[in-house]
Write an enzyme that holds these catalytic residues in place. Structure first.
Site, PDB file in Angstrom:
ATOM      1  N   SER A 204       0.671  -1.163   0.068  1.00  0.00           N
ATOM      2  CA  SER A 204       0.132   0.084  -0.260  1.00  0.00           C
ATOM      3  C   SER A 204       0.743   1.341  -0.144  1.00  0.00           C
ATOM      4  O   SER A 204       1.969   1.318  -0.689  1.00  0.00           O
ATOM      5  CB  SER A 204      -0.929   0.001   1.299  1.00  0.00           C
TER       6      SER A 204
ATOM      7  N   ASP B 195      -5.626  -3.245  -2.529  1.00  0.00           N
ATOM      8  CA  ASP B 195      -4.792  -3.129  -1.744  1.00  0.00           C
ATOM      9  C   ASP B 195      -3.943  -4.224  -1.304  1.00  0.00           C
ATOM     10  O   ASP B 195      -4.525  -5.417  -0.892  1.00  0.00           O
ATOM     11  CB  ASP B 195      -5.291  -2.173  -0.429  1.00  0.00           C
TER      12      ASP B 195
END
Length: 394
Positions: free
Chosen positions: A56, A222
């Site tokens: 991320s 993510d």
């Protein structure tokens, strides 16, 4: 002689997890490490890490470092400068048409879904982030760093919406074969912009990104989702010494329970969203660190013969997490967000005391960012002796 010592020394990995704006804390810790290494006359390496692993927002940070391996000092100084100047509009659209169009699309779909031909893809439009990363990160420099031996490997973690698997994309100097575990696998490739966009696509908040995996295309989000073993890629890539910098506290849940004051009102979407974000971004790293520490303690109890016969190997670990709750620090800065963003978060109940956790991941406000950087810097400097000792043993 120096090159030979570097090649035979145990490899050191840096692991940076996700957390949206909260990843600014990582920058402060990296800056503390920079200051401490600069002040150590016995430390002469230009770059302290052999392997970089990110998820991320942490993926963006390690990609930046991977493109600046000629000087850790310069890389971190520039990273501090870049993060300190962040504005929400650098990450997602905050103008009225851009911000409210997505929100209106969501509301229309919920209320009149039968009339909507195309479902909304995300709550926010993160094209500004794509444009900024394409300008700021030199992916050719990453390839050059690995080819010249300044860096052994870079790994970026993602999660496939298509297959449900957790995928680690990695680029390495050595011929390391892809690994496969239950619900997770690795794919060797040349890391590019799309990998960073996929890894940082917070679920529902930012849109998924399509990437090739083998001969097929899949949609990815993510990398913190379904990430059961965040430390695993570093080990597969040859690291035996691990630095983990988190973006939240393991104790958050316990403290929240003590301060809940017997909540009787129904939780808002913001409060639920903050809980979901914490489970995505914090629990996996914390659990893996605990597991690694438990393995090391078990190995210490074994005899030398038992350790030699065991498949388990000891790993040196340096784990640094915030000394304060980052969601609590976020509350005073929500007023600095653009009105469009505040309005969207207020509808979700993410601006009140119980929902501020969700806002803390989207709070790309320079005042909040600088507060987190300073907290990370102080947390790092407060552990100066431990950090210096860790890197002096390389």
């Amino acid at each position: 002689m120096a090159d030979k010592l570097k090649s035979t020394a145990p490899k050191t990995a840096l692991i940076l997890g996700g957390g949206g704006a909260r990843a600014a804390y990582q920058i402060g810790v990296l800056d503390a490490i920079r200051q401490l290494l600069n002040a150590d006359p016995n430390y002469q390496q230009p770059f302290p890490f052999n392997v970089l692993c990110g998820t991320s927002a942490g993926a963006i940070n390690v990609a930046w470092l991977a493109s600046h391996t000629e000087s850790y000092d310069q890389a971190v100084r520039q990273l501090v400068s870049e993060w300190s100047a962040f504005k929400p509009c650098d990450v997602y659209r905050t103008d009225v048409p851009g911000a409210l169009a997505n929100a209106a699309h969501w509301l229309s779909t919920l209320s009149m879904g039968w009339l909507i031909r195309e479902a909304p893809r995300s709550l926010f439009d993160n094209r500004p982030l794509r444009q900024m990363l394409s300008r700021k990160i030199d992916f050719g420099a990453i390839e050059k760093s690995i080819a010249q031996g300044h860096l052994d490997a870079l790994a970026i973690s993602t999660s496939s919406y298509s297959s449900g698997q957790h995928i680690t994309f990695y680029q390495s100097r050595n011929n390391i074969k892809p690994w496969t575990r239950t619900r997770r696998l690795a794919e060797r490739c040349t890391i590019g912009l799309e990998h960073l966009m996929a890894s940082s696509a917070i679920p529902l908040v930012f849109p998924a990104t399509q990437l090739p995996i083998g001969a097929r295309l899949e949609f990815f989000g993510d990398g913190a989702m379904r990430q059961s073993s965040p430390i695993s890629p570093a080990i597969h890539l040859g690291a035996r010494r691990i630095v983990v910098i988190g973006a939240g506290r393991v104790e958050d849940d316990a403290e929240a329970l003590q301060s809940s004051n017997h909540q009787t009102d129904y939780p808002s979407l913001g409060q639920i969203g903050g809980h979901v974000m914490a489970s995505i971004f914090l629990d996996g790293v914390a659990g893996d660190v605990e597991r690694l520490e438990r393995i090391n303690r078990t190995l210490q109890l074994m005899t030398e013969q038992q350790r030699m016969e065991s498949e388990l190997k000891p790993l040196e670990l340096l784990s640094i997490t915030p000394s304060q709750r980052l969601d609590s620090l976020a509350a005073p800065f929500i007023r600095n967000l653009p009105r469009t963003t505040r309005s969207a978060l207020r509808i979700l109940g993410a601006t009140g005391p119980r929902g501020v956790g969700l806002s803390s991941y989207l709070l790309f406000d320079k005042e909040y960012i600088r507060t987190l950087i300073e907290l990370g810097r102080q947390d790092g400097l407060n552990r100066a002796e431990e950090i210096v000792n860790f890197f002096s043993q390389r």
